[in-house]
Design a protein around this motif. Structure first.
Motif, PDB file in Angstrom:
ATOM      1  N   THR A 107      33.200 108.113  48.871  1.00  6.93           N
ATOM      2  CA  THR A 107      34.240 109.138  49.007  1.00  6.93           C
ATOM      3  C   THR A 107      34.213 109.755  50.406  1.00  6.93           C
ATOM      4  O   THR A 107      35.256 109.963  51.032  1.00  6.93           O
ATOM      5  CB  THR A 107      34.045 110.231  47.949  1.00  6.93           C
ATOM      6  OG1 THR A 107      34.129 109.648  46.642  1.00  6.93           O
ATOM      7  CG2 THR A 107      35.111 111.314  48.083  1.00  6.93           C
ATOM      8  N   HIS A 108      33.022 110.020  50.901  1.00  8.08           N
ATOM      9  CA  HIS A 108      32.869 110.623  52.222  1.00  8.08           C
ATOM     10  C   HIS A 108      33.405 109.703  53.318  1.00  8.08           C
ATOM     11  O   HIS A 108      34.123 110.146  54.227  1.00  8.08           O
ATOM     12  CB  HIS A 108      31.388 110.929  52.481  1.00  8.08           C
ATOM     13  CG  HIS A 108      31.106 111.463  53.844  1.00  8.08           C
ATOM     14  ND1 HIS A 108      31.578 112.677  54.286  1.00  8.08           N
ATOM     15  CD2 HIS A 108      30.396 110.929  54.883  1.00  8.08           C
ATOM     16  CE1 HIS A 108      31.173 112.888  55.530  1.00  8.08           C
ATOM     17  NE2 HIS A 108      30.470 111.842  55.912  1.00  8.08           N
ATOM     18  N   GLN A 143      37.167 109.577  53.237  1.00  6.48           N
ATOM     19  CA  GLN A 143      37.730 110.803  53.804  1.00  6.48           C
ATOM     20  C   GLN A 143      37.720 110.754  55.324  1.00  6.48           C
ATOM     21  O   GLN A 143      38.686 111.172  55.976  1.00  6.48           O
ATOM     22  CB  GLN A 143      36.942 112.018  53.302  1.00  6.48           C
ATOM     23  CG  GLN A 143      37.182 112.355  51.840  1.00  6.48           C
ATOM     24  CD  GLN A 143      36.272 113.450  51.335  1.00  6.48           C
ATOM     25  OE1 GLN A 143      35.241 113.767  51.954  1.00  6.48           O
ATOM     26  NE2 GLN A 143      36.616 114.042  50.199  1.00  6.48           N
ATOM     27  N   HIS A 187      40.484 108.387  56.419  1.00  2.00           N
ATOM     28  CA  HIS A 187      41.806 109.006  56.276  1.00  2.00           C
ATOM     29  C   HIS A 187      42.025 110.104  57.319  1.00  2.00           C
ATOM     30  O   HIS A 187      43.163 110.328  57.755  1.00  2.00           O
ATOM     31  CB  HIS A 187      41.966 109.576  54.863  1.00  2.00           C
ATOM     32  CG  HIS A 187      42.262 108.527  53.844  1.00  2.00           C
ATOM     33  ND1 HIS A 187      41.587 108.420  52.655  1.00  2.00           N
ATOM     34  CD2 HIS A 187      43.164 107.513  53.847  1.00  2.00           C
ATOM     35  CE1 HIS A 187      42.056 107.395  51.972  1.00  2.00           C
ATOM     36  NE2 HIS A 187      43.013 106.827  52.670  1.00  2.00           N
ATOM     37  N   LYS A 188      40.960 110.765  57.729  1.00  2.00           N
ATOM     38  CA  LYS A 188      41.097 111.775  58.782  1.00  2.00           C
ATOM     39  C   LYS A 188      41.524 111.122  60.085  1.00  2.00           C
ATOM     40  O   LYS A 188      42.361 111.658  60.827  1.00  2.00           O
ATOM     41  CB  LYS A 188      39.777 112.518  58.975  1.00  2.00           C
ATOM     42  CG  LYS A 188      39.873 113.659  59.979  1.00  2.00           C
ATOM     43  CD  LYS A 188      38.576 114.441  60.065  1.00  2.00           C
ATOM     44  CE  LYS A 188      38.699 115.587  61.054  1.00  2.00           C
ATOM     45  NZ  LYS A 188      37.435 116.371  61.150  1.00  2.00           N
TER      46      LYS A 188
END
Length: 208
Positions: A102-103, A106, A109-110
């Motif tokens: 998940t990290h 993220q 996606h950033k």
């Protein structure tokens, strides 16, 4: 550090510190004054950039924090097993692995969000453009969990997305703007993981 440098690991913390200071292979990486050792310093003050430069010269990965970099250099010289990284791999299962996945998603996606930051030209440009973003991702098992059907060749993992749906099925998406505008990811696209770097190469189109 002591174990990686083939030093004895028995004794108190102070004894371990003394061994590290006395050993040229470990003393060079020290960087803080040590009042417990008669005012002597734990080696010269090496910056992380300097240690990364040494990693590059020795042909080992430059990712990670200062401790991980030093371990890799010592392991390269002494042929030891990186106990910390091995332990981390063993721990990356179940919830721990999913949290890391998940990290990393993220972070990816950033980078995509930054790539798709709104520009006035987007309002009139409907052409399909190309893009590429990258993140640090030293854990191979995380990449294998993030994406299905990866191909492995000489330590490199890769995947090609033939359709737009393939991209979204793996949890990758563009960006939505106000008033209904969108940056849509388009195929063909690909994921490549090598030397602790995860790169995503893609096509995209702005639709208003």
């Amino acid at each position: 550090i002591a174990q990686a440098a083939s030093l004895p690991i028995s004794g108190s913390k102070a004894k371990l510190r003394e061994r590290l200071v006395a050993c040229d292979d470990t003393n060079q990486f020290g960087y803080v004054p040590d009042k417990h050792l008669c005012g002597s310093k734990v080696g010269p003050e090496m910056t992380v950039s300097e240690i990364k430069s040494m990693c590059q010269q020795q042909g080992v990965s430059k990712t990670g924090n200062r401790y991980e970099l030093v371990l890799r250099l010592l392991n390269k010289k002494f042929g030891a097993t990186n106990q910390k990284e091995s332990a981390l791999k063993k721990q990356l299962v179940g919830d721990a692995l999913q949290k890391r996945v998940t990290h990393r998603l993220q972070k990816l996606h950033k980078q995509l969000d930054n790539k798709f930051k709104w520009k006035s030209s987007f309002k009139y440009d409907r052409s399909i453009k190309g893009g590429r973003v990258s993140i640090d991702c030293p854990e191979k098992e995380v990449v294998e969990q993030m994406f299905d059907d990866l191909k492995e060749t000489k330590g490199k993992l890769s995947k090609t997305f033939a359709t737009d749906e393939d991209i979204s099925d793996d949890g990758l998406y563009g960006k939505s703007y106000r008033f209904g505008a969108q940056a849509n990811l388009k195929a063909p696209a690909s994921i490549i993981w090598k030397d602790g770097k995860l790169s995503f190469t893609f096509k995209y189109q702005i639709q208003c």
